[in-house]
Design a protein around this motif. Structure first.
Motif, mmCIF file in Angstrom:
data_model
loop_
_atom_site.group_PDB
_atom_site.id
_atom_site.type_symbol
_atom_site.label_atom_id
_atom_site.label_comp_id
_atom_site.label_asym_id
_atom_site.label_seq_id
_atom_site.Cartn_x
_atom_site.Cartn_y
_atom_site.Cartn_z
ATOM 1 N N SER A 62 29.309 14.791 15.870
ATOM 2 C CA SER A 62 28.117 14.998 16.695
ATOM 3 C C SER A 62 27.054 13.975 16.323
ATOM 4 O O SER A 62 26.892 13.626 15.151
ATOM 5 C CB SER A 62 27.565 16.418 16.513
ATOM 6 O OG SER A 62 27.112 16.594 15.185
ATOM 7 N N THR A 64 22.925 13.149 17.214
ATOM 8 C CA THR A 64 21.707 13.701 17.799
ATOM 9 C C THR A 64 20.552 12.742 17.600
ATOM 10 O O THR A 64 20.383 12.186 16.505
ATOM 11 C CB THR A 64 21.352 15.060 17.168
ATOM 12 O OG1 THR A 64 22.482 15.938 17.280
ATOM 13 C CG2 THR A 64 20.151 15.693 17.856
ATOM 14 N N TRP A 65 19.766 12.570 18.681
ATOM 15 C CA TRP A 65 18.544 11.768 18.612
ATOM 16 C C TRP A 65 17.338 12.690 18.815
ATOM 17 O O TRP A 65 17.331 13.508 19.752
ATOM 18 C CB TRP A 65 18.524 10.677 19.690
ATOM 19 C CG TRP A 65 19.320 9.452 19.339
ATOM 20 C CD1 TRP A 65 20.629 9.221 19.611
ATOM 21 C CD2 TRP A 65 18.836 8.292 18.653
ATOM 22 N NE1 TRP A 65 21.021 7.992 19.152
ATOM 23 C CE2 TRP A 65 19.936 7.382 18.549
ATOM 24 C CE3 TRP A 65 17.617 7.916 18.118
ATOM 25 C CZ2 TRP A 65 19.825 6.136 17.930
ATOM 26 C CZ3 TRP A 65 17.508 6.668 17.498
ATOM 27 C CH2 TRP A 65 18.592 5.796 17.410
ATOM 28 N N HIS A 66 16.338 12.543 17.951
ATOM 29 C CA HIS A 66 15.084 13.272 18.071
ATOM 30 C C HIS A 66 13.940 12.278 18.270
ATOM 31 O O HIS A 66 14.024 11.120 17.820
ATOM 32 C CB HIS A 66 14.809 14.127 16.827
ATOM 33 C CG HIS A 66 15.766 15.263 16.648
ATOM 34 N ND1 HIS A 66 16.999 15.114 16.052
ATOM 35 C CD2 HIS A 66 15.664 16.585 16.988
ATOM 36 C CE1 HIS A 66 17.627 16.264 16.021
ATOM 37 N NE2 HIS A 66 16.846 17.189 16.592
ATOM 38 N N SER A 77 14.396 17.220 20.535
ATOM 39 C CA SER A 77 15.717 16.624 20.741
ATOM 40 C C SER A 77 15.758 16.004 22.138
ATOM 41 O O SER A 77 15.411 16.652 23.134
ATOM 42 C CB SER A 77 16.798 17.696 20.603
ATOM 43 O OG SER A 77 18.064 17.156 20.896
ATOM 44 N N HIS A 80 22.073 14.332 22.746
ATOM 45 C CA HIS A 80 23.067 14.968 21.877
ATOM 46 C C HIS A 80 24.462 14.574 22.360
ATOM 47 O O HIS A 80 24.741 14.604 23.564
ATOM 48 C CB HIS A 80 22.919 16.497 21.898
ATOM 49 C CG HIS A 80 23.792 17.196 20.917
ATOM 50 N ND1 HIS A 80 23.596 17.102 19.546
ATOM 51 C CD2 HIS A 80 24.889 17.993 21.087
ATOM 52 C CE1 HIS A 80 24.520 17.807 18.928
ATOM 53 N NE2 HIS A 80 25.328 18.368 19.840
ATOM 54 N N TYR A 81 25.289 14.197 21.393
ATOM 55 C CA TYR A 81 26.683 13.860 21.682
ATOM 56 C C TYR A 81 27.570 14.845 20.928
ATOM 57 O O TYR A 81 27.447 14.999 19.703
ATOM 58 C CB TYR A 81 26.995 12.431 21.249
ATOM 59 C CG TYR A 81 28.430 12.019 21.455
ATOM 60 C CD1 TYR A 81 28.821 11.358 22.615
ATOM 61 C CD2 TYR A 81 29.396 12.285 20.484
ATOM 62 C CE1 TYR A 81 30.151 10.975 22.809
ATOM 63 C CE2 TYR A 81 30.715 11.904 20.666
ATOM 64 C CZ TYR A 81 31.089 11.259 21.827
ATOM 65 O OH TYR A 81 32.399 10.884 22.018
ATOM 66 N N ASP A 89 18.585 14.867 27.639
ATOM 67 C CA ASP A 89 17.581 15.872 27.949
ATOM 68 C C ASP A 89 17.213 15.809 29.436
ATOM 69 O O ASP A 89 16.880 14.747 29.958
ATOM 70 C CB ASP A 89 16.344 15.624 27.079
ATOM 71 C CG ASP A 89 15.243 16.631 27.329
ATOM 72 O OD1 ASP A 89 15.544 17.704 27.890
ATOM 73 O OD2 ASP A 89 14.092 16.335 26.968
ATOM 74 N N TRP A 100 23.481 6.163 27.281
ATOM 75 C CA TRP A 100 24.346 6.215 26.092
ATOM 76 C C TRP A 100 25.235 4.979 26.068
ATOM 77 O O TRP A 100 25.998 4.714 26.992
ATOM 78 C CB TRP A 100 25.195 7.489 26.134
ATOM 79 C CG TRP A 100 26.369 7.519 25.205
ATOM 80 C CD1 TRP A 100 27.683 7.485 25.546
ATOM 81 C CD2 TRP A 100 26.350 7.610 23.778
ATOM 82 N NE1 TRP A 100 28.497 7.538 24.447
ATOM 83 C CE2 TRP A 100 27.699 7.618 23.328
ATOM 84 C CE3 TRP A 100 25.333 7.664 22.829
ATOM 85 C CZ2 TRP A 100 28.052 7.703 21.997
ATOM 86 C CZ3 TRP A 100 25.684 7.751 21.490
ATOM 87 C CH2 TRP A 100 27.011 7.766 21.080
ATOM 88 N N CYS A 126 17.935 9.311 14.238
ATOM 89 C CA CYS A 126 19.367 9.419 14.538
ATOM 90 C C CYS A 126 20.042 10.213 13.420
ATOM 91 O O CYS A 126 19.896 9.889 12.237
ATOM 92 C CB CYS A 126 19.991 8.036 14.655
ATOM 93 S SG CYS A 126 21.763 8.054 15.015
ATOM 94 N N ASP A 127 20.781 11.264 13.824
ATOM 95 C CA ASP A 127 21.467 12.119 12.859
ATOM 96 C C ASP A 127 22.930 12.241 13.270
ATOM 97 O O ASP A 127 23.240 12.496 14.438
ATOM 98 C CB ASP A 127 20.806 13.502 12.816
ATOM 99 C CG ASP A 127 21.410 14.382 11.750
ATOM 100 O OD1 ASP A 127 21.456 13.953 10.579
ATOM 101 O OD2 ASP A 127 21.859 15.492 12.086
ATOM 102 N N SER A 138 19.422 11.509 7.713
ATOM 103 C CA SER A 138 19.270 10.841 9.003
ATOM 104 C C SER A 138 18.471 9.556 8.801
ATOM 105 O O SER A 138 17.919 9.308 7.729
ATOM 106 C CB SER A 138 18.574 11.766 9.998
ATOM 107 O OG SER A 138 17.317 12.190 9.476
#
Length: 248
Positions: A62, A64-66, A77, A80-81, A89, A100, A126-127, A138
């Motif tokens: 996974s 995730t970008w915040h 957020s 999300h992948y 979003d 993406w 980026c996490d 992250s």
């Protein structure tokens, strides 16, 4: 110690080793992003995110970008992948402006933001999780949106330092060149002076040789002149006696 006690100790040691191996901590995952990214209003920018994991890329990976807006304490957020599918979003300000472009198989979780605006200024995080490799920090990148991208201070400072170093190199080269020419000229003058001194010594030796050859001739001439003068004086003294003899 009895054999039974030794056997029990060996079993306890083996059990402890298996327990330690079974409870070994999960390897950490490492995530990398740029520290700063610059863009202009209306353009697009790529937020790169790469990662390293000691495990094979899992189907459960996974990304995730915040986003935390400039001056805000809240982080939301925005991407999300998961399960091989990207999810953007549908409510926030990045709706229909995010793309993406990552590829988890290549350890890439990058995204692109189009049609930049001043409200996009802020910090993006980026996490990445790659089960069982889920432990790690992250990474954050700060986006600056300008009307015109300013020249980075590092570029300006690098140019100044480079120019200064070039100037120093030119000055040092000139100093060495001048010193080389001066030493070469001094060596030429030294050779010329040495040649002149050698010529003077040779002329002095020739003159001394001539004088040594002329000295006996001069002495002979002086002796001859002295003898002639003495004979003349003697003859002059003897002349009155002769005249008196003639009168008698």
């Amino acid at each position: 110690m009895s054999q039974g006690a030794r056997g029990s100790s060996s079993l306890l040691l083996l059990a402890g080793l298996l327990l330690v191996l079974g409870l070994s901590p999960t390897s950490s995952i490492h995530v990398y992003t740029q520290r700063e990214v610059y863009g202009t209003v209306g353009s697009h920018v790529t937020l790169s995110c790469s990662f390293w994991s000691s495990e094979w890329i899992s189907e459960d990976i996974s990304i995730t970008w915040h986003f935390q807006a400039e001056g805000s304490r809240d982080s939301t957020s925005i991407f999300h992948y998961a399960k091989g599918q990207p999810y953007i979003d549908d409510v926030g300000s990045f709706k229909e402006r995010m793309e993406w472009v990552g590829n988890p198989r290549r350890k890439d979780g990058s995204i692109v933001i189009h049609n930049l605006d001043y409200t996009d200024n802020g910090t993006f995080t980026c996490d990445v999780k790659n089960p069982p490799d889920i432990v790690g920090k992250s990474s954050q990148v700060t986006l600056y949106v300008f009307e015109k991208v300013p020249t980075r201070y590092g570029v300006v400072l690098g140019s100044i330092i480079g120019g200064a170093l070039l100037l120093v190199a030119v000055v040092v080269a000139l100093v060495y060149l001048i010193r080389y020419c001066w030493l070469r000229r001094q060596a030429a003058l030294q050779r010329r002076l040495s040649a002149m001194e050698k010529g003077k010594l040779q002329r002095s030796a020739k003159d001394a040789s001539k004088r040594s050859r002329q000295a006996p001739v001069l002495y002979a001439m002086l002796d001859h002149s002295r003898g002639t003068k003495a004979a003349s004086e003697k003859k002059a003294k003897g002349a009155p006696g002769d005249s008196r003899k003639d009168k008698k």
